[in-house]
Design an enzyme around this catalytic site. Structure first.
Site, PDB file in Angstrom:
ATOM      1  N   LYS B  79       2.066   0.061  -3.280  1.00 17.28           N
ATOM      2  CA  LYS B  79       0.785   0.747  -3.530  1.00 17.28           C
ATOM      3  C   LYS B  79      -0.351  -0.268  -3.484  1.00 17.28           C
ATOM      4  O   LYS B  79      -0.200  -1.393  -3.978  1.00 17.28           O
ATOM      5  CB  LYS B  79       0.854   1.435  -4.911  1.00 17.28           C
ATOM      6  CG  LYS B  79      -0.321   2.354  -5.219  1.00 17.28           C
ATOM      7  CD  LYS B  79      -0.127   3.050  -6.578  1.00 17.28           C
ATOM      8  CE  LYS B  79      -1.289   4.010  -6.876  1.00 17.28           C
ATOM      9  NZ  LYS B  79      -1.130   4.700  -8.180  1.00 17.28           N
ATOM     10  N   SER B 159      -2.099   9.867  -7.995  1.00 16.58           N
ATOM     11  CA  SER B 159      -2.754   8.967  -7.074  1.00 16.58           C
ATOM     12  C   SER B 159      -1.811   8.257  -6.110  1.00 16.58           C
ATOM     13  O   SER B 159      -2.257   7.820  -5.057  1.00 16.58           O
ATOM     14  CB  SER B 159      -3.541   7.926  -7.863  1.00 16.58           C
ATOM     15  OG  SER B 159      -2.677   7.051  -8.572  1.00 16.58           O
ATOM     16  N   SER B 183       0.470   9.987 -11.979  1.00 18.51           N
ATOM     17  CA  SER B 183       0.329   9.486 -10.606  1.00 18.51           C
ATOM     18  C   SER B 183       1.615   9.036  -9.923  1.00 18.51           C
ATOM     19  O   SER B 183       1.592   8.731  -8.730  1.00 18.51           O
ATOM     20  CB  SER B 183      -0.662   8.319 -10.578  1.00 18.51           C
ATOM     21  OG  SER B 183      -1.968   8.787 -10.745  1.00 18.51           O
TER      22      SER B 183
END
Lengths: 95, 493
Positions: B79, B159, B183
């Site tokens: 990420k 997210s 998320s």
């Protein structure tokens, strides 16, 4: 509680975010929507309840008060948009 | 020859060890898959082929000597929130343009130390603020799943949308992600993947771009429960650079798989049964109960009375912490700078241009609730409510409950650009109604794919555990996975 346009502009100033009048107007609606939503917390009786400071019961670890890192000025400023001899450059702040 | 990208981490690990396949071939297969798919899925915001190939060659050399770590030669995506030395690290924000840190996050450092190979950086909502990946500066990642008979593009959740999309589409063997309010678990549910948010303090936050420091926690997104267990083992552990990381031994999570559920007590929180909840979610939840009963667990109804206050409390605590954490983006030390007539003007213009709408909104809310005269009414109140939310869980656990079974999302994945959600921030926030409670209490939670809805889209269920009892979650999730099966999208990209 809700915010008016003047408050939105003041908060934007405190947040250091430039906003136009039009943006401030849009934000006012959105912020009031969110503040209206969080308003439901007023239903909760919190008398005698301690505020949470940590989710896990941990005690802070200690270490000797000694220098463990440093001498990396070039690395520290490596990503800065404007530098000079390992100093950050900013617009003039004192006359 | 079978496509190497179809191998799970566990399968690839065995084949690499026996030298049936090479790390280089495996990595090259993923790089090819990324090249072919990323235009359509936008899962990666930066691909690092040279680094990946070099790491894979080094893995092959170690494997040839009979050495190698727990993840030797396994290609992973990271990420964009994790600092990776010399590589794109921008939290998918315009304000971090060009930022390449000269240090590595502890979590990724640990993965590389175990021999994992980095494929690149994954798309996400800007600064991890969002539930659809639409607030990314790089545009939304696209869900590899589509509804049957529809060509509409769906969100992968957020997210960690890029992480979930990449794992589901086999553009990496597994991915790192973070979870502040859901998320990891919500994107996992939207893409038919497994995601675990460990207990707060289980993984080091050092080198992870901070959003809300008292809630942020790293974890993996993987194709199945076993792979998630393998990844978490390598990611977790105490770190002297994060004083909130906890000094407890990291168990072998994989060893928990296959253990019996006999004698376990599973709680079903009645407050999670919301008015107007979709029938499909309710049916799925009941199905989950049956699976656990069949495996020998006892199922009891429990009450978590402050559940409905978790979301409003979160939207005070998280923005407050964010407004403080994001003060550092000022056009001086890194990233974007927009010149102004003086230093304050430069700050204001830089932050107006560099932060997207959702980030600006949360900074503004946070600044307001922390401002003089409002602190007690908002922030202090929210922190007290947080104590009550945590107490609800503690009461359930004291009464003998080992884990809690709940839904994850109110629905399956929605369309990119959904007008109703875009028009009202609060509607989007409600996406996290089932996930946010345990962040507020610091508890671990795992998202397991449990079935497909009538549109053919994946739905998940969530297990919530006691602090630092991720093993219980893995063994229970494994039982559910065996009952539900695993789910893969049909490739259209």
């Amino acid at each position: 509680m809700s915010v008016d346009l003047a408050t939105v502009k003041r908060v934007a100033r405190l947040s250091r975010i430039a906003v136009t009048d039009e943006e401030a107007g849009r934000m006012m609606g959105e912020l009031n929507g969110i503040l209206g939503f969080v308003e439901q917390l007023s239903e909760v009786n919190v008398s005698g309840v301690e505020p949470m400071t940590s989710v896990t019961p941990i005690t802070m670890r200690r270490r000797a008060d000694a220098v463990t890192d440093g001498d990396k000025a070039a690395a520290v400023v490596a990503n800065a948009p404007a530098t000079d001899q390992n100093f950050f450059l900013v617009p003039k702040v004192v006359e | 020859m079978t496509d190497l990208t179809s191998l799970t981490i566990a399968a690839a690990r065995d084949k690499l060890k026996s030298r049936e396949i090479s790390a280089l071939d495996l990595t090259e297969s993923y790089l090819k898959a990324i090249e072919a798919a990323n235009g359509a899925l936008n899962a990666y915001v930066a691909v690092t082929p040279e680094k990946a190939l070099a790491m894979a060659k080094a893995s092959d050399a170690r494997l040839a000597e009979g050495k190698g770590g727990a993840l030797e030669g396994i290609p992973l995506g990271v990420k964009d929130l994790f600092a990776t030395e010399g590589v794109h690290t921008q939290a998918c924000s315009h304000i971090l343009d060009g930022f390449k840190p000269n240090y590595e996050s502890t979590v990724t450092d640990k993965l590389w130390a175990e021999g994992a190979v980095m494929l690149g950086k994954l798309n996400m909502d800007e600064f991890a603020m969002g539930s659809s990946n639409e607030s990314s500066y790089y545009g939304p990642a696209v869900n590899p799943w589509k509804a049957e008979g529809s060509d509409e593009k769906l969100v992968p959740g957020g997210s960690s949308g890029g992480s979930a999309a990449a794992v589901a589409a086999h553009l990496c063997a597994g991915a790192t992600a973070t979870d502040t309010g859901g998320s990891i678990r919500q994107p996992a549910a939207f893409t038919g993947t497994v995601g675990i948010k460990p207990t707060y303090g289980r993984c080091s936050r050092f080198g992870i771009v901070a959003y809300a420091s008292s809630l942020d926690q790293a974890g993996p997104i993987a194709r199945d429960v076993r792979d998630a267990a393998i990844l978490l083992k390598s990611m977790a552990g105490v770190d002297k650079r994060d004083t909130t990381s906890v000094d407890l031994p990291v168990p072998d999570y994989e060893a928990a798989l296959g253990q019996s559920l006999k004698g376990m007590k599973i709680g079903i929180p009645k407050e999670y049964r919301l008015d107007g909840m979709s029938e499909e979610i309710e049916t799925l939840w009941a199905q989950g109960v049956e699976w656990l009963k069949d495996a020998g667990a006892e199922v009891v109804e429990i009450s978590l009375p402050h559940t409905k206050y978790a979301l409003p409390a979160y939207y005070i605590v998280a923005p407050a912490e964010a407004s403080s954490n994001l003060a550092r983006y000022d056009g001086v030390r890194y990233g974007l700078r927009v010149e102004g007539r003086d230093i304050a003007d430069m700050y204001e213009k830089t932050r107006a241009a560099g932060f997207g709408k959702e980030v600006q909104r949360r900074i503004m809310i946070g600044t307001y609730v922390l401002s003089a005269g409002y602190y007690d009414a908002y922030y202090l109140k929210a922190q007290k409510v947080r104590t009550l939310i945590k107490r609800d869980f503690e009461d359930a656990f004291h009464a003998g409950v080992d884990a809690i079974l709940a839904p994850i999302t109110p629905s399956s994945a929605f369309a990119i650009g959904d007008k109703e959600l875009a028009a009202d921030p609060v509607k989007m926030y409600l996406q996290d109604v089932f996930t946010i409670t345990l962040n507020m209490a610091g508890l671990p939670g795992i998202s397991v794919p449990a079935g497909l809805d009538r549109k053919g889209l994946p739905l998940g269920l969530q297990l919530i555990g006691k602090p630092f009892e991720e093993e219980t979650l893995f063994k229970t999730a494994h039982v559910m996975e065996k009952a539900a099966g695993t789910f893969s999208p049909k490739a259209w990209w």
